[in-house]
Design a protein around this motif. Structure first.
Motif, PDB file in Angstrom:
ATOM      1  N   ALA A 130      25.995 -32.999 -32.607  1.00  0.00           N
ATOM      2  CA  ALA A 130      25.087 -33.126 -31.472  1.00  0.00           C
ATOM      3  C   ALA A 130      23.741 -32.490 -31.789  1.00  0.00           C
ATOM      4  O   ALA A 130      23.668 -31.344 -32.250  1.00  0.00           O
ATOM      5  N   ALA A 131      22.658 -33.229 -31.542  1.00  0.00           N
ATOM      6  CA  ALA A 131      21.316 -32.745 -31.858  1.00  0.00           C
ATOM      7  C   ALA A 131      20.852 -31.694 -30.855  1.00  0.00           C
ATOM      8  O   ALA A 131      21.020 -31.854 -29.646  1.00  0.00           O
ATOM      9  N   ARG A 132      20.270 -30.636 -31.393  1.00  0.00           N
ATOM     10  CA  ARG A 132      19.640 -29.613 -30.557  1.00  0.00           C
ATOM     11  C   ARG A 132      18.119 -29.679 -30.642  1.00  0.00           C
ATOM     12  O   ARG A 132      17.424 -28.938 -29.955  1.00  0.00           O
ATOM     13  N   SER A 133      17.630 -30.535 -31.506  1.00  0.00           N
ATOM     14  CA  SER A 133      16.191 -30.773 -31.610  1.00  0.00           C
ATOM     15  C   SER A 133      15.972 -32.166 -32.172  1.00  0.00           C
ATOM     16  O   SER A 133      16.894 -32.799 -32.691  1.00  0.00           O
ATOM     17  N   LEU A 134      14.724 -32.634 -32.065  1.00  0.00           N
ATOM     18  CA  LEU A 134      14.394 -34.016 -32.422  1.00  0.00           C
ATOM     19  C   LEU A 134      13.046 -34.068 -33.124  1.00  0.00           C
ATOM     20  O   LEU A 134      12.092 -33.407 -32.700  1.00  0.00           O
ATOM     21  N   VAL A 135      12.969 -34.847 -34.198  1.00  0.00           N
ATOM     22  CA  VAL A 135      11.697 -35.134 -34.867  1.00  0.00           C
ATOM     23  C   VAL A 135      11.453 -36.634 -34.802  1.00  0.00           C
ATOM     24  O   VAL A 135      12.303 -37.428 -35.223  1.00  0.00           O
ATOM     25  N   ILE A 136      10.313 -37.014 -34.243  1.00  0.00           N
ATOM     26  CA  ILE A 136       9.893 -38.413 -34.207  1.00  0.00           C
ATOM     27  C   ILE A 136       8.760 -38.585 -35.201  1.00  0.00           C
ATOM     28  O   ILE A 136       7.757 -37.857 -35.160  1.00  0.00           O
ATOM     29  N   PRO A 141      15.384 -36.579 -46.021  1.00  0.00           N
ATOM     30  CA  PRO A 141      16.274 -35.826 -46.907  1.00  0.00           C
ATOM     31  C   PRO A 141      15.681 -34.500 -47.391  1.00  0.00           C
ATOM     32  O   PRO A 141      16.438 -33.572 -47.720  1.00  0.00           O
ATOM     33  N   HIS A 142      14.357 -34.399 -47.424  1.00  0.00           N
ATOM     34  CA  HIS A 142      13.719 -33.148 -47.847  1.00  0.00           C
ATOM     35  C   HIS A 142      13.867 -32.051 -46.798  1.00  0.00           C
ATOM     36  O   HIS A 142      13.731 -30.866 -47.108  1.00  0.00           O
ATOM     37  N   TRP A 143      14.103 -32.430 -45.558  1.00  0.00           N
ATOM     38  CA  TRP A 143      14.112 -31.477 -44.444  1.00  0.00           C
ATOM     39  C   TRP A 143      15.476 -31.280 -43.797  1.00  0.00           C
ATOM     40  O   TRP A 143      15.701 -30.291 -43.104  1.00  0.00           O
ATOM     41  N   ARG A 144      16.361 -32.218 -44.004  1.00  0.00           N
ATOM     42  CA  ARG A 144      17.591 -32.257 -43.200  1.00  0.00           C
ATOM     43  C   ARG A 144      18.493 -31.050 -43.435  1.00  0.00           C
ATOM     44  O   ARG A 144      19.151 -30.564 -42.512  1.00  0.00           O
ATOM     45  N   GLU A 145      18.524 -30.539 -44.670  1.00  0.00           N
ATOM     46  CA  GLU A 145      19.436 -29.433 -44.962  1.00  0.00           C
ATOM     47  C   GLU A 145      19.049 -28.171 -44.200  1.00  0.00           C
ATOM     48  O   GLU A 145      19.925 -27.422 -43.754  1.00  0.00           O
ATOM     49  N   VAL A 146      17.740 -27.928 -44.030  1.00  0.00           N
ATOM     50  CA  VAL A 146      17.307 -26.717 -43.322  1.00  0.00           C
ATOM     51  C   VAL A 146      17.230 -26.943 -41.814  1.00  0.00           C
ATOM     52  O   VAL A 146      16.986 -26.005 -41.059  1.00  0.00           O
ATOM     53  N   LEU A 147      17.422 -28.195 -41.388  1.00  0.00           N
ATOM     54  CA  LEU A 147      17.393 -28.528 -39.962  1.00  0.00           C
ATOM     55  C   LEU A 147      18.680 -29.279 -39.594  1.00  0.00           C
ATOM     56  O   LEU A 147      18.651 -30.442 -39.181  1.00  0.00           O
ATOM     57  N   PRO A 148      19.830 -28.622 -39.719  1.00  0.00           N
ATOM     58  CA  PRO A 148      21.104 -29.308 -39.510  1.00  0.00           C
ATOM     59  C   PRO A 148      21.322 -29.780 -38.079  1.00  0.00           C
ATOM     60  O   PRO A 148      22.124 -30.691 -37.848  1.00  0.00           O
ATOM     61  N   ASP A 149      20.629 -29.160 -37.134  1.00  0.00           N
ATOM     62  CA  ASP A 149      20.809 -29.518 -35.728  1.00  0.00           C
ATOM     63  C   ASP A 149      19.730 -30.480 -35.228  1.00  0.00           C
ATOM     64  O   ASP A 149      19.578 -30.670 -34.020  1.00  0.00           O
ATOM     65  N   THR A 150      18.983 -31.077 -36.154  1.00  0.00           N
ATOM     66  CA  THR A 150      17.862 -31.937 -35.783  1.00  0.00           C
ATOM     67  C   THR A 150      18.169 -33.403 -36.070  1.00  0.00           C
ATOM     68  O   THR A 150      18.634 -33.747 -37.164  1.00  0.00           O
ATOM     69  N   THR A 161      10.810 -26.016 -39.514  1.00  0.00           N
ATOM     70  CA  THR A 161      11.830 -24.969 -39.391  1.00  0.00           C
ATOM     71  C   THR A 161      11.376 -23.881 -38.425  1.00  0.00           C
ATOM     72  O   THR A 161      12.136 -23.408 -37.584  1.00  0.00           O
ATOM     73  N   ARG A 162      10.104 -23.508 -38.538  1.00  0.00           N
ATOM     74  CA  ARG A 162       9.569 -22.450 -37.666  1.00  0.00           C
ATOM     75  C   ARG A 162       9.540 -22.875 -36.204  1.00  0.00           C
ATOM     76  O   ARG A 162       9.967 -22.120 -35.328  1.00  0.00           O
ATOM     77  N   VAL A 163       9.068 -24.086 -35.934  1.00  0.00           N
ATOM     78  CA  VAL A 163       8.872 -24.458 -34.526  1.00  0.00           C
ATOM     79  C   VAL A 163      10.158 -24.958 -33.852  1.00  0.00           C
ATOM     80  O   VAL A 163      10.272 -24.924 -32.636  1.00  0.00           O
ATOM     81  N   LEU A 164      11.131 -25.385 -34.661  1.00  0.00           N
ATOM     82  CA  LEU A 164      12.349 -25.943 -34.073  1.00  0.00           C
ATOM     83  C   LEU A 164      13.544 -24.985 -34.113  1.00  0.00           C
ATOM     84  O   LEU A 164      14.535 -25.209 -33.432  1.00  0.00           O
ATOM     85  N   THR A 165      13.469 -23.933 -34.944  1.00  0.00           N
ATOM     86  CA  THR A 165      14.590 -23.006 -35.030  1.00  0.00           C
ATOM     87  C   THR A 165      14.166 -21.590 -34.733  1.00  0.00           C
ATOM     88  O   THR A 165      15.011 -20.746 -34.484  1.00  0.00           O
TER      89      THR A 165
END
Length: 213
Positions: free
Chosen positions: A18-24, A41-50, A209-213
Protein backbone atom coordinates in the motif's frame (compact mmCIF):
# COMPACT_ATOMS: atom_id res chain seq x y z
CA UNK A 1 -14.92 19.20 -14.95
CA UNK A 2 -16.62 16.10 -16.39
CA UNK A 3 -15.58 16.96 -19.94
CA UNK A 4 -11.85 17.14 -19.16
CA UNK A 5 -9.69 14.52 -20.93
CA UNK A 6 -8.86 11.61 -18.62
CA UNK A 7 -5.14 10.94 -18.45
CA UNK A 8 -3.43 7.61 -17.95
CA UNK A 9 -0.02 6.10 -18.37
CA UNK A 10 2.48 3.59 -17.01
CA UNK A 11 2.50 2.92 -13.28
CA UNK A 12 4.92 1.41 -10.79
CA UNK A 13 3.32 0.33 -7.50
CA UNK A 14 4.88 0.84 -4.08
CA UNK A 15 7.36 -1.95 -3.30
CA UNK A 16 5.98 -2.34 0.20
CA UNK A 17 2.39 -2.80 -0.95
CA UNK A 18 0.00 0.00 0.00
CA UNK A 19 1.37 3.40 -1.04
CA UNK A 20 2.02 6.01 1.61
CA UNK A 21 3.21 8.58 -0.91
CA UNK A 22 2.89 9.29 -4.63
CA UNK A 23 5.13 10.69 -7.37
CA UNK A 24 3.52 11.91 -10.59
CA UNK A 25 5.92 12.40 -13.50
CA UNK A 26 5.03 14.86 -16.27
CA UNK A 27 6.89 14.24 -19.53
CA UNK A 28 8.09 16.73 -22.10
CA UNK A 29 6.78 17.85 -25.48
CA UNK A 30 6.54 15.03 -28.03
CA UNK A 31 7.32 12.31 -25.50
CA UNK A 32 5.08 10.01 -23.45
CA UNK A 33 4.72 8.43 -20.04
CA UNK A 34 7.08 5.58 -20.85
CA UNK A 35 9.96 8.05 -21.05
CA UNK A 36 10.00 9.32 -17.47
CA UNK A 37 8.82 6.10 -15.86
CA UNK A 38 12.29 4.83 -16.76
CA UNK A 39 13.69 6.98 -13.95
CA UNK A 40 11.75 5.12 -11.28
CA UNK A 41 14.19 2.18 -10.81
CA UNK A 42 16.79 4.74 -9.65
CA UNK A 43 14.49 5.89 -6.84
CA UNK A 44 12.27 2.98 -5.93
CA UNK A 45 14.62 1.25 -3.49
CA UNK A 46 14.90 4.31 -1.23
CA UNK A 47 11.16 5.03 -1.57
CA UNK A 48 9.57 1.63 -0.87
CA UNK A 49 6.27 3.17 0.21
CA UNK A 50 5.92 5.37 -2.89
CA UNK A 51 3.78 4.68 -5.96
CA UNK A 52 4.73 6.24 -9.29
CA UNK A 53 2.63 7.16 -12.32
CA UNK A 54 3.66 8.88 -15.54
CA UNK A 55 0.58 9.95 -17.53
CA UNK A 56 0.57 10.68 -21.23
CA UNK A 57 -0.21 14.35 -21.86
CA UNK A 58 -3.73 15.06 -23.21
CA UNK A 59 -2.95 15.83 -26.86
CA UNK A 60 -1.22 13.74 -29.54
CA UNK A 61 1.86 15.61 -30.74
CA UNK A 62 1.98 16.37 -34.48
CA UNK A 63 5.05 14.91 -36.12
CA UNK A 64 5.92 12.70 -33.15
CA UNK A 65 4.37 9.24 -33.56
CA UNK A 66 3.44 7.90 -30.14
CA UNK A 67 4.23 11.27 -28.58
CA UNK A 68 2.02 13.69 -26.70
CA UNK A 69 1.96 17.35 -25.73
CA UNK A 70 0.46 19.32 -22.86
CA UNK A 71 -0.22 22.07 -25.38
CA UNK A 72 0.97 22.92 -28.87
CA UNK A 73 4.37 24.53 -29.28
CA UNK A 74 3.75 25.71 -32.86
CA UNK A 75 4.58 29.07 -34.36
CA UNK A 76 2.86 31.85 -32.45
CA UNK A 77 1.82 29.56 -29.60
CA UNK A 78 1.22 31.28 -26.28
CA UNK A 79 2.88 29.44 -23.39
CA UNK A 80 0.80 31.28 -20.81
CA UNK A 81 -2.45 30.28 -22.50
CA UNK A 82 -1.09 26.77 -23.05
CA UNK A 83 -0.15 26.05 -19.46
CA UNK A 84 -3.41 27.54 -18.20
CA UNK A 85 -5.49 25.44 -20.58
CA UNK A 86 -3.75 22.19 -19.63
CA UNK A 87 -3.60 22.92 -15.89
CA UNK A 88 -7.14 21.74 -15.02
CA UNK A 89 -6.46 18.43 -16.79
CA UNK A 90 -3.34 17.70 -14.74
CA UNK A 91 -5.02 19.02 -11.61
CA UNK A 92 -7.95 16.63 -12.06
CA UNK A 93 -5.55 13.74 -12.64
CA UNK A 94 -3.75 14.59 -9.40
CA UNK A 95 -7.07 14.58 -7.54
CA UNK A 96 -7.99 11.19 -9.02
CA UNK A 97 -4.63 9.60 -8.22
CA UNK A 98 -4.60 10.86 -4.64
CA UNK A 99 -8.11 9.49 -4.19
CA UNK A 100 -7.08 6.17 -5.77
CA UNK A 101 -4.39 5.73 -3.11
CA UNK A 102 -6.25 7.41 -0.24
CA UNK A 103 -3.54 10.07 0.08
CA UNK A 104 -3.46 13.80 0.77
CA UNK A 105 -1.53 16.51 -1.06
CA UNK A 106 1.30 16.54 1.47
CA UNK A 107 2.17 12.99 0.35
CA UNK A 108 2.55 13.99 -3.32
CA UNK A 109 5.60 15.09 -5.29
CA UNK A 110 5.63 16.19 -8.92
CA UNK A 111 8.56 15.48 -11.25
CA UNK A 112 8.56 17.27 -14.60
CA UNK A 113 10.81 17.30 -17.63
CA UNK A 114 10.85 20.24 -20.07
CA UNK A 115 7.20 21.06 -20.88
CA UNK A 116 6.25 18.81 -17.96
CA UNK A 117 8.35 21.02 -15.68
CA UNK A 118 6.43 24.06 -16.91
CA UNK A 119 3.21 22.24 -16.02
CA UNK A 120 4.45 21.09 -12.61
CA UNK A 121 5.74 24.53 -11.59
CA UNK A 122 2.38 26.05 -12.50
CA UNK A 123 -0.05 23.44 -11.19
CA UNK A 124 1.74 22.35 -8.00
CA UNK A 125 1.81 25.71 -6.19
CA UNK A 126 -1.76 26.56 -7.22
CA UNK A 127 -3.44 23.63 -5.54
CA UNK A 128 -5.45 24.48 -2.44
CA UNK A 129 -3.23 22.36 -0.20
CA UNK A 130 0.54 22.25 -0.32
CA UNK A 131 2.18 19.25 -1.97
CA UNK A 132 5.42 17.74 -0.69
CA UNK A 133 7.69 19.06 -3.43
CA UNK A 134 8.47 19.60 -7.12
CA UNK A 135 11.43 18.45 -9.21
CA UNK A 136 11.91 20.44 -12.42
CA UNK A 137 14.28 18.93 -15.00
CA UNK A 138 15.39 20.93 -18.07
CA UNK A 139 12.35 23.19 -17.89
CA UNK A 140 11.20 26.75 -17.30
CA UNK A 141 8.82 28.79 -15.20
CA UNK A 142 6.00 30.29 -17.25
CA UNK A 143 5.23 33.79 -15.98
CA UNK A 144 1.43 33.78 -16.01
CA UNK A 145 0.97 36.49 -13.40
CA UNK A 146 -1.16 34.08 -11.33
CA UNK A 147 -0.15 34.12 -7.67
CA UNK A 148 0.80 30.80 -6.04
CA UNK A 149 -1.43 29.52 -3.25
CA UNK A 150 1.24 27.40 -1.59
CA UNK A 151 5.04 27.22 -1.55
CA UNK A 152 6.33 23.63 -1.77
CA UNK A 153 10.10 23.09 -1.88
CA UNK A 154 11.51 22.92 -5.40
CA UNK A 155 14.56 21.30 -7.03
CA UNK A 156 15.65 22.60 -10.44
CA UNK A 157 18.23 20.73 -12.55
CA UNK A 158 19.41 21.85 -15.98
CA UNK A 159 22.22 21.23 -18.46
CA UNK A 160 24.36 24.21 -19.42
CA UNK A 161 24.39 23.13 -23.08
CA UNK A 162 20.63 22.66 -23.46
CA UNK A 163 19.70 23.77 -27.01
CA UNK A 164 15.95 23.43 -26.46
CA UNK A 165 15.43 25.25 -23.16
CA UNK A 166 18.56 27.39 -22.58
CA UNK A 167 20.21 27.37 -19.15
CA UNK A 168 19.06 30.96 -18.63
CA UNK A 169 15.61 29.51 -17.97
CA UNK A 170 16.89 27.94 -14.76
CA UNK A 171 18.37 31.22 -13.53
CA UNK A 172 15.18 33.14 -14.31
CA UNK A 173 13.00 30.50 -12.66
CA UNK A 174 15.14 30.35 -9.53
CA UNK A 175 15.17 34.13 -9.15
CA UNK A 176 11.41 34.45 -9.66
CA UNK A 177 10.55 31.54 -7.35
CA UNK A 178 12.82 32.75 -4.57
CA UNK A 179 11.31 36.21 -4.88
CA UNK A 180 7.91 34.60 -4.33
CA UNK A 181 9.12 32.89 -1.16
CA UNK A 182 9.89 29.38 -2.41
CA UNK A 183 12.74 27.27 -1.07
CA UNK A 184 14.67 26.46 -4.25
CA UNK A 185 17.62 24.11 -4.69
CA UNK A 186 19.28 24.14 -8.11
CA UNK A 187 22.02 22.32 -9.97
CA UNK A 188 23.68 22.97 -13.32
CA UNK A 189 25.10 19.92 -15.10
CA UNK A 190 28.18 20.87 -17.16
CA UNK A 191 28.08 19.69 -20.77
CA UNK A 192 24.55 18.32 -20.55
CA UNK A 193 22.07 19.07 -23.33
CA UNK A 194 18.30 18.64 -23.16
CA UNK A 195 18.21 15.57 -20.98
CA UNK A 196 18.77 14.05 -17.56
CA UNK A 197 22.15 12.85 -16.30
CA UNK A 198 23.23 10.80 -13.30
CA UNK A 199 23.73 13.92 -11.19
CA UNK A 200 20.14 14.98 -11.83
CA UNK A 201 18.79 11.51 -11.06
CA UNK A 202 20.80 11.37 -7.82
CA UNK A 203 19.77 14.85 -6.67
CA UNK A 204 16.15 14.05 -7.42
CA UNK A 205 16.43 10.85 -5.37
CA UNK A 206 17.78 12.78 -2.38
CA UNK A 207 15.13 15.47 -2.75
CA UNK A 208 12.23 13.02 -3.05
CA UNK A 209 13.53 11.04 -0.08
CA UNK A 210 13.67 14.22 2.00
CA UNK A 211 10.22 15.54 1.15
CA UNK A 212 8.37 12.21 1.16
CA UNK A 213 9.99 10.42 4.11
Amino acid sequence: MADLPALDGPRVPARSGAARSLVILAHGYGSNGEDLIGLVPHWREVLPDTAFVSPNAPEPCPGAPGGYQWWGFGAGSDRTAGVRSAAPILDAFIDAELARHGLTDDRLALVGFSQGTMMSLYVGPRRERQIAGIVGLSGALIDTGDEPKTHPPILLVHGDEDPMVPIEALYRAREALERQGFEVTSHVSPGLGHGVDLAGVTLAKRFLTRVLT
